[in-house]
Each structure stands twice: as C-alpha cells, then as structure tokens.
Design a protein around this motif. Structure first.
Motif, short mmCIF file in Angstrom:
data_model
loop_
_atom_site.label_atom_id
_atom_site.label_comp_id
_atom_site.label_asym_id
_atom_site.label_seq_id
_atom_site.Cartn_x
_atom_site.Cartn_y
_atom_site.Cartn_z
N PRO A 233 0.84 -1.20 0.00
CA PRO A 233 0.00 0.00 0.00
C PRO A 233 0.87 1.24 0.00
N THR A 234 0.56 2.18 -0.88
CA THR A 234 1.47 3.30 -1.10
C THR A 234 0.74 4.63 -1.03
N GLY A 235 1.13 5.44 -0.05
CA GLY A 235 0.69 6.81 0.04
C GLY A 235 1.86 7.70 -0.33
N TYR A 236 2.71 7.99 0.67
CA TYR A 236 3.94 8.75 0.42
C TYR A 236 5.12 7.85 0.06
N ALA A 237 4.96 6.54 0.16
CA ALA A 237 5.96 5.54 -0.27
C ALA A 237 7.12 5.36 0.68
N GLU A 238 7.01 5.82 1.92
CA GLU A 238 8.07 5.56 2.89
C GLU A 238 8.16 4.07 3.21
N LEU A 239 7.01 3.42 3.33
CA LEU A 239 6.98 1.98 3.57
C LEU A 239 7.60 1.22 2.40
N LEU A 240 7.17 1.56 1.20
CA LEU A 240 7.68 0.92 -0.01
C LEU A 240 9.20 1.01 -0.08
N TYR A 241 9.71 2.22 0.13
CA TYR A 241 11.16 2.41 0.02
C TYR A 241 11.91 1.70 1.14
N GLY A 242 11.37 1.76 2.34
CA GLY A 242 12.04 1.10 3.46
C GLY A 242 12.18 -0.39 3.25
N VAL A 243 11.10 -1.05 2.78
CA VAL A 243 11.16 -2.49 2.52
C VAL A 243 12.17 -2.78 1.42
N TRP A 244 12.15 -1.98 0.38
CA TRP A 244 13.12 -2.16 -0.72
C TRP A 244 14.56 -2.01 -0.20
N LYS A 245 14.81 -0.99 0.60
CA LYS A 245 16.16 -0.77 1.09
C LYS A 245 16.61 -1.93 1.97
N GLY A 246 15.70 -2.48 2.77
CA GLY A 246 16.06 -3.61 3.60
C GLY A 246 16.54 -4.79 2.78
#
Length: 392
Positions: A233-246
């Motif tokens: 789920p993507t609003g500002y994409a902080e979650l998306l980016y954090g998971v990707w960076k991990g």
C-alpha cells in the motif's frame, strides 16, 4: 539488543555524493540537491563492513531493536513493534502489520523518528496526520515522555481522533491547506521535532523508512528466502522504500543473492508515483479525486517510491475503491480485518494479474477499526429471535 547503531551519516537520494552528519536529521529534504519545486529525501548510511551476518539468524521478535546495528540510534523505548505474522492467503503471503502496538505499520517508523526527537533534545513531537501516523506518533511520544501535537483534518474518523487523544496528544482539526504552515510554525517557534513532510514533493523524516527496513529482514527469516515480489500500500511511499532498502542491504551484505520486485499500490483517485514513473520524472504532484481509502489518498509523491519501483524492476499499480473493498472483504472472511487502505497490497496483486517465480508478499498495513464510518451503523436487537435468525 544486538549491539550499537552502525549509522554513520545522511545522504541525498538526489545525489548520493551529497552527504551530511547523522545529526541533526534534515527534515526538510536535502539542502544541496532540492529545488523549490522538487525536494529530494535523505537516507541513512551505515558501516556495513562491521555488520555481523549472524544478525540474520533466529526469530524476528517484537522489538525492532533486534536489528539495532542497521538502524539509527534507538533512544525512545519500545512498545513491542515488529515481529508481525506472515500468513498464507491463497497463493500469496500476507504480512499483517495491524498486529503492531497501535495496530499499524507506522509504529516501526515512529520508534525511529521519536528516537530522533529524544536524541535531539526536542521538547515535543508534531505530526500532520488524520490516521495511523498521528496515533502512532502520539503513542511513541507518550512512551518517551514527550508531548505531541497532532494536526488532523476535520473529516478524519472520530474513532481515530479519540484513539489519538487517548495518548494525551493535543489533537487539533484544521483545514487541509492550513496543516503544513502550522506544522512549520510549531517546528520553527516551539522547537518540536517534526515527523511529517514539510516539502513540495515528499521527503518526510530521513530516519523514518529505516524502521520499515525491518519488515524486509523479518520476511527473509519468515520465508527462508527473498520473495519474488512485494505489493505495498502506497501513500507517500516511505513503507515501499524502506522495505526495498532492507532487501537491498541483505544483498549488499551477502546474506541474500537477489532482491524482490516492488509494486506500489496507489488509489486510482490520485497516484503521484504512477505518474512520475510513467513520465520519467523523479517525483510528481497530481489532482486527488474522491476515495474512501484516506490512508493512501495522496496528491504529493516523492522520489523514494519512484526509486524503489524503478530500481527493483517493479511497476506502479492503481486500484479503485471497488478493488479495495473486495480485497478487504476477502481478507476479513479469512480472519484478517484491514482498513480499506491496508488492503491495497492484495488489491494491487489481483489487479496486476501476473505470475511470479517465487513467493509473493502483500503487506497489509492497518486494522479495519480505523476506517471511515466504523461503529456508526447500529443493528437493532431481535425481540424474539428464532434459530433461523442465528444461522450465518
């Protein structure tokens, strides 16, 4: 704890050579690479050579301090965030973030962001939010002994406003256009630490997505491998980016040999990251139509989400409220009650209709109790119920 933080400094996602000390957190984007129209976020760099690979063995556990070497300093106490279950649902896995202390993924971000407030000696925390982020920030601020100011929109769900107030936060409902100027005023004049965006395109808190990396670490341990795809789920994409960076860090450290494809699942009423990726822009701002998925209803995008989807070989996916309601209903009938926005990962997977060579994870972000209209419908008691009335 698994040792002290190995965080070294901040760097710009607009130019990785633009680096800054770890403190103070640059909460208004990169001062070197940003412009008045486009703000670039920052991320945290670590001393990866000193990371013990044994960190990625054993159970995840409910406290993201489990991963402390790869997080900024955790100076705020835990509420038991992290260690959420991974549940098989048909042909996908659901990472149920509603099991966090305030029933959403935001607890991972706020453990890290409120820690930054404590380390910076701030007198309090301020956030502009009408939902999960405000509740989580208020809870972690309370746990750390800091006052919190939450700037909410007037039409935010009353149940969520009551939830935020229960932590002792000062909740003020203001017009949407007034939230950002007020946020800046609180930061500039009162010295409160901001855990919300303050820029033209989204940058947010530079430490925030670091908390979300722990989802990737947990998924790696829970699956025993790297998933083929992650729908977020993507609003500002902080979650998306954090998971990707991990996942990118797991490959960098030699723990994993690949990374998943990342899919941003945005409401079709907006979709700034989808627009940016379609046009080749680093970030975009779009008009926002009506939607009940207020948790991901964003007109302002940021470069983090664009970078995660682009660099992972993923795609943006736009989902309608109808898609979301169907996914929400099906999850609930399997015992997983999610907020409408929280079902966007599963809705996005279904909308894309693509096969993958490996496990697929759909992140579910928040409890359904936070939805618009929850607990407003009343069901009258049956005066003389019969057995037929009791049959589902």
């Amino acid at each position: 704890m698994n040792g002290p933080s190995l965080a070294l400094r901040q760097r710009s996602l607009g130019d990785l050579s633009a680096e800054f000390p770890l403190f103070p957190p640059l909460t208004r984007g990169c001062p070197k690479t940003s412009t008045a129209e486009l703000a670039y976020p920052l991320e945290v760099v670590y001393d990866y050579a000193k990371v013990d690979r044994d960190l990625f063995t054993g159970p995840p556990g409910p406290d993201i301090a489990r991963w402390s070497p790869l997080l900024p300093p955790l100076d705020a106490p835990t509420l038991g965030e992290g260690g959420t279950p991974l549940i098989t649902f048909g042909d996908v896995h659901i990472k149920d973030e509603s099991r966090n202390p305030t029933w959403s993924h935001k607890d991972r971000l706020n453990r890290v962001a409120v820690s930054a407030a404590v380390a910076s000696g701030a007198p309090g925390v301020v956030v502009a939010s009408s939902g999960n982020h405000g509740a989580s920030a208020a809870a972690y601020a309370a746990r750390a002994g800091l006052p919190a100011i939450v700037l909410a929109s007037a039409d935010s769900p009353p149940a969520v406003q009551a939830f935020v107030r229960s932590y002792g936060a000062k909740v003020v409902s203001v017009p949407v256009e007034a939230r950002w100027p007020l946020l800046r005023q609180v930061v500039d004049e009162l010295g409160y630490h901001p855990v919300s965006n303050q820029t033209a395109t989204h940058t947010g808190h530079p430490f925030g997505p670091e908390g979300y990396k722990t989802i990737a670490y947990e998924l790696f341990l829970q699956l025993g491998t790297v998933p083929a795809a992650v729908f977020t789920p993507t609003g500002y994409a902080e979650l998306l980016y954090g998971v990707w960076k991990g996942f990118a860090e797991l490959r960098l450290l030699g723990v994993a040999d690949r990374t998943p494809r990342m899919f941003s699942c945005e409401t079709a009423a907006g979709g700034p990251h989808a627009k940016a990726l379609a046009t080749g822009a680093p970030a975009a701002v779009v008009g926002l139509g009506p939607t009940d998925a207020y948790g991901v209803a964003c007109s302002v995008g940021g470069h983090r989400g664009v970078a995660a989807v682009r660099d992972s070989g993923g795609d943006p996916v736009l989902v309608t409220d109808e898609d979301l309601r169907l996914a929400q209903r099906d999850l609930a009938r399997a015992g997983l009650w999610q907020e409408l926005s929280g079902a966007a990962g599963l809705a996005g997977y279904r909308r894309l209709r693509r096969d993958f060579d490996g496990p697929v994870v759909c992140i579910a972000t928040s409890s359904g109790f936070k939805d618009v209209g929850v607990a407003t419908e009343r069901h009258p008691a049956l005066e003389e119920p019969t057995l037929e009335d009791l049959i589902p």
